[in-house]
Design an enzyme around this catalytic site. Structure first.
Site, PDB file in Angstrom:
ATOM      1  N   GLU A  63     -58.672  36.231 -31.153  1.00 26.28           N
ATOM      2  CA  GLU A  63     -58.531  34.790 -30.932  1.00 26.28           C
ATOM      3  C   GLU A  63     -59.768  34.254 -30.204  1.00 26.28           C
ATOM      4  OE1 GLU A  63     -55.011  33.589 -28.725  1.00 26.28           O
ATOM      5  OE2 GLU A  63     -56.005  31.737 -28.109  1.00 26.28           O
ATOM      6  N   ARG A  72     -62.912  26.622 -26.540  1.00 22.77           N
ATOM      7  CA  ARG A  72     -63.172  26.035 -25.228  1.00 22.77           C
ATOM      8  C   ARG A  72     -64.654  25.861 -24.964  1.00 22.77           C
ATOM      9  NH1 ARG A  72     -60.032  29.527 -20.757  1.00 22.77           N
ATOM     10  NH2 ARG A  72     -58.376  30.329 -22.088  1.00 22.77           N
ATOM     11  N   THR A 120     -56.798  27.647 -28.600  1.00 25.96           N
ATOM     12  CA  THR A 120     -56.991  26.366 -27.881  1.00 25.96           C
ATOM     13  C   THR A 120     -57.127  25.191 -28.851  1.00 25.96           C
ATOM     14  OG1 THR A 120     -58.412  27.747 -26.451  1.00 25.96           O
ATOM     15  CG2 THR A 120     -57.962  25.541 -25.700  1.00 25.96           C
ATOM     16  N   LYS A 141     -46.310  31.164 -29.445  1.00 26.25           N
ATOM     17  CA  LYS A 141     -46.961  31.642 -28.229  1.00 26.25           C
ATOM     18  C   LYS A 141     -46.115  31.144 -27.054  1.00 26.25           C
ATOM     19  CE  LYS A 141     -51.242  30.719 -25.639  1.00 26.25           C
ATOM     20  NZ  LYS A 141     -52.705  30.611 -25.775  1.00 26.25           N
TER      21      LYS A 141
HETATM   22  O1  LIG Z   1     -57.108  28.716 -24.186  1.00 28.73           O
HETATM   23  C1  LIG Z   1     -55.944  28.648 -24.548  1.00 28.73           C
HETATM   24  O2  LIG Z   1     -55.600  28.202 -25.632  1.00 28.73           O
HETATM   25  C2  LIG Z   1     -54.847  29.065 -23.683  1.00 28.73           C
HETATM   26  O3  LIG Z   1     -53.727  28.779 -23.968  1.00 28.73           O
HETATM   27  C3  LIG Z   1     -55.119  29.840 -22.505  1.00 28.73           C
HETATM   28  C4  LIG Z   1     -55.175  31.336 -22.733  1.00 28.73           C
HETATM   29  O4  LIG Z   1     -54.218  31.776 -23.617  1.00 28.73           O
HETATM   30  C5  LIG Z   1     -55.010  31.980 -21.432  1.00 28.73           C
HETATM   31  O5  LIG Z   1     -55.990  31.477 -20.562  1.00 28.73           O
HETATM   32  C6  LIG Z   1     -55.117  33.474 -21.452  1.00 28.73           C
HETATM   33  O6  LIG Z   1     -54.577  33.879 -20.281  1.00 28.73           O
HETATM   34  P1  LIG Z   1     -55.125  35.076 -19.408  1.00 28.73           P
HETATM   35  O7  LIG Z   1     -54.933  36.321 -20.204  1.00 28.73           O
HETATM   36  O8  LIG Z   1     -54.260  35.030 -18.193  1.00 28.73           O
HETATM   37  O9  LIG Z   1     -56.570  34.782 -19.130  1.00 28.73           O
END
Ligand SMILES: O=C(O)C(=O)C[C@H](O)[C@H](O)COP(=O)(O)O
Length: 208
Positions: A40, A44, A69, A129
């Protein structure tokens, strides 16, 4: 391939934030070598779409590169144009649901509550998700949702790491987990591709 088949490819979907195009190929290759098959790329950063194009060329054919995202219809169209083979969003709006339904792209919309899940199911999404998983109840929330929503399956993401991933992966309604822990910033900066491969390998071994 549908969304459930996508999540069956490997037990962790790495959430990848691209800050350097030169590093993303060896990083993704290391994850691939560790057993990961679905990638994925979060939209961003400005080079995310280019990263999807580059990875589609560079990775072995079994790798499936998608976009994360995605928060609006325009981003979905951009992701498809860049060659994304699946999409992920942190939440879901009526506008986004409508354009997803008009494509055949496997898509994981984000939900965070029973009401959001009911809305997503109404719109035809039964593989979701759960975001941000740890912050909103994590494993306990998923256990609670399994009763009234037996048909729903999840890829929980947000706050998941090697320590708590097995608890998630042992649930019947969890197909895979998402997370950034397999790509730690220190290893990326040091170009420690072997270390990243080992993290991916360990993550892929978490599901029996
Ligand atoms: O960017 C996106 O679309 C999101 O929804 C955020 C990510 O899924 C999380 O930031 C991952 O989370 P961590 O594994 O805790 O870093």
């Amino acid at each position: 391939m549908n969304t459930r088949e996508l999540l069956a490819l490997s037990p962790i979907v790495p959430v990848m934030v691209v800050t350097d195009l030169d590093d993303i190929v060896p990083a993704a290759q290391a994850l691939f070598d560790g057993g990961i098959r679905a990638f994925e790329i979060t939209l961003r950063t400005p080079m995310a779409l280019e990263a999807i194009r580059v990875l589609n060329q560079a990775l072995p054919a079994e790798a499936v590169v998608g976009a994360g995202t995605i928060t609006n219809p325009a981003q979905l169209q951009d992701a498809i144009a860049a060659g994304a083979r699946f999409g992920v969003s942190p939440g879901l709006t009526a506008d986004l649901a409508q354009v997803i339904q008009a494509t055949d792209l496997p898509f994981l919309p984000g939900i965070a509550s029973a009401s959001e899940l009911m809305q997503a199911l109404d719109w035809g999404f039964d593989t979701l998700k759960l975001f941000p998983a740890e912050a909103i109840g994590g494993v306990n929330l998923l256990k609670a949702l399994a009763g009234p929503f037996a048909q729903a399956r999840f890829c929980p993401t947000g706050g998941i790491h090697a320590g708590n991933a097995p608890d998630y992966l042992s649930l019947n309604n969890v197909l895979a987990v998402g997370g950034s822990w397999v790509l730690p910033q220190d290893k990326m900066l040091q170009h420690d591709w072997q270390g990243i491969r080992e993290l991916a390998q360990a993550a892929c071994a978490l599901k029996a």
